[in-house]
Design a protein around this motif. Structure first.
Motif, short mmCIF file in Angstrom:
data_model
loop_
_atom_site.label_atom_id
_atom_site.label_comp_id
_atom_site.label_asym_id
_atom_site.label_seq_id
_atom_site.Cartn_x
_atom_site.Cartn_y
_atom_site.Cartn_z
N HIS A 3 0.85 -1.18 0.00
CA HIS A 3 0.00 0.00 0.00
C HIS A 3 0.90 1.24 0.00
CE1 HIS A 3 -2.85 3.03 1.36
NE2 HIS A 3 -3.85 2.16 1.13
N PRO A 4 0.61 2.26 -0.83
CA PRO A 4 1.49 3.42 -0.95
C PRO A 4 1.69 4.19 0.36
CG PRO A 4 -0.61 3.78 -2.09
CD PRO A 4 -0.54 2.33 -1.77
N LYS A 5 0.77 4.05 1.30
CA LYS A 5 0.93 4.72 2.58
C LYS A 5 1.57 3.82 3.65
CE LYS A 5 -2.72 8.16 2.02
NZ LYS A 5 -3.93 8.77 2.60
N LEU A 6 1.95 2.60 3.21
CA LEU A 6 2.55 1.65 4.15
C LEU A 6 3.91 1.16 3.68
CD1 LEU A 6 -0.59 -0.44 5.18
CD2 LEU A 6 0.59 1.30 6.53
N LEU A 8 8.00 1.24 3.58
CA LEU A 8 8.92 1.39 4.71
C LEU A 8 9.17 2.87 4.99
CD1 LEU A 8 10.73 0.18 6.84
CD2 LEU A 8 12.50 -0.14 5.09
N GLU A 9 9.38 3.66 3.95
CA GLU A 9 9.61 5.09 4.15
C GLU A 9 8.42 5.76 4.82
OE1 GLU A 9 12.20 4.04 0.56
OE2 GLU A 9 10.28 3.42 1.41
N LYS A 10 7.20 5.41 4.41
CA LYS A 10 6.00 6.01 5.01
C LYS A 10 5.83 5.58 6.46
CE LYS A 10 4.29 8.60 1.75
NZ LYS A 10 4.19 10.08 1.95
N ARG A 11 6.19 4.34 6.77
CA ARG A 11 6.08 3.88 8.15
C ARG A 11 7.12 4.56 9.04
NH1 ARG A 11 7.19 -1.61 8.19
NH2 ARG A 11 7.49 -1.74 5.94
N ILE A 12 8.29 4.82 8.48
CA ILE A 12 9.30 5.59 9.22
C ILE A 12 8.79 7.01 9.46
CG2 ILE A 12 11.58 6.66 9.04
CD1 ILE A 12 12.48 4.10 7.53
N GLU A 13 8.22 7.61 8.42
CA GLU A 13 7.66 8.96 8.55
C GLU A 13 6.57 9.01 9.63
OE1 GLU A 13 4.85 11.71 5.74
OE2 GLU A 13 6.57 10.73 4.75
N ALA A 14 5.72 8.01 9.68
CA ALA A 14 4.66 7.96 10.69
C ALA A 14 5.24 7.81 12.09
CB ALA A 14 3.70 6.82 10.38
N GLU A 15 6.30 7.01 12.22
CA GLU A 15 6.93 6.80 13.52
C GLU A 15 7.53 8.09 14.05
OE1 GLU A 15 6.81 4.65 16.36
OE2 GLU A 15 7.04 3.16 14.77
N LEU A 16 7.97 8.96 13.13
CA LEU A 16 8.63 10.20 13.53
C LEU A 16 7.66 11.38 13.67
CD1 LEU A 16 11.78 9.96 11.22
CD2 LEU A 16 11.73 9.69 13.72
#
Length: 285
Positions: A3-6, A8-16
């Motif tokens: 999924h484009p919002k999931l 690895l980069e997006k999950r890192i962004e969400a974590e931060l």
């Protein structure tokens, strides 16, 4: 398909999302997949510059200009507060160059670092850094916090490429890379990379079981930055990870500093992705 919002980069962004600092991230699974977030941003290195100093030492030894068994004397001109063991010993103690360099890395000894900088020369160190291809990395001066506000400058990409060369046995030479790798494995301060990793897999001394995960790294901390970078080795292979922090609001140094906490979360996201895909950051096309 991811999924484009999931990604690895997006999950890192969400974590931060709740972090008040700036992070530079460079990760390479050594199989053609790279995560690069603010990789060209320049950060203060703090003690992570000591990794480059160690590599310069091994280059000078390989070229026959220096010797690991030369003896160095710890005296007042090298004295500085901060991390390390030598400030707790009597001045005048003598150590081999190799043992001094080991202290510089594994306990980030500041006095040992000044001894090695003096032994090699700042110009020699910076020439090696540029010659080896680290275009944005500089050692500015010896360690003296009362005089110099900086120690070094680098980028996540430069520091990541340092560990890529090390992992490939191409940093100075294969033999030098092997020796340096063993020194980096003994480094004591790797909490940002390892705090959230499965501890059972990291510690064969306490468990008696096979140690499946090893980390060869060098960290650094000053008021203005928190850095950790190195090589994480697993049964599926190794990956390079570099995390650089700046612009956070808390200058104090302690184990659960916000930069360490959020850095450890990123490290675990990378680790879980790499393990789930059995040695890759992304699925093969």
């Amino acid at each position: 398909m991811v999924h484009p919002k999931l990604t690895l980069e997006k999950r890192i962004e969400a974590e931060l999302a709740s972090y008040d600092g700036m992070v530079g991230i460079y990760v390479n699974d050594l199989k053609g997949n790279v995560i690069d977030i603010n990789g060209e941003e320049v950060f203060e290195t703090a003690s992570s510059i000591k990794a480059f100093i160690l590599a310069c030492l091994y280059e000078e030894v390989e070229q026959g200009r220096k010797r690991l068994d030369d003896m160095l004397t710890c005296d007042e001109r090298y004295y500085i507060n901060g991390s390390g063991l030598l400030r707790s010993l009597d001045m005048g103690v003598t150590l081999s160059v190799k043992n001094t360099a080991i202290l510089m890395i594994i306990v980030s000894d500041n006095i040992a670092t000044n001894m090695i900088i003096d032994y090699l020369g700042i110009d020699t160190i910076n020439h090696f850094i540029k010659k080896t291809g680290f275009a944005h990395t500089v050692l500015h001066n010896p360690i003296n916090f009362a005089i110099y506000p900086q120690l070094g400058s680098s980028t996540p990409e430069d520091y990541g490429k340092f560990f890529e060369l090390l992992a490939q046995g191409k940093l100075v030479s294969e033999h030098a890379s092997e020796e340096m790798m063993e020194i980096f494995k003994k480094q004591h301060y790797n909490r940002m990379l390892t705090k959230d990793l499965p501890q059972y897999l990291l510690d064969s001394e306490d468990t008696g079981d096979e140690e499946l995960i090893t980390v060869a790294s060098k960290s650094g901390s000053m008021d203005a930055c928190r850095i950790d970078g190195g090589i994480v080795s697993t049964p599926y292979g190794s990956y390079v990870i570099v995390l650089m922090h700046k612009k956070f609001h808390d200058p104090l140094y302690y184990a659960d500093h916000q930069a360490t906490v959020y850095g450890a979360k990123i490290s675990r996201l990378i680790f879980d992705q790499y393990m789930a895909l059995e040695g890759r950051l992304r699925k093969e096309a």
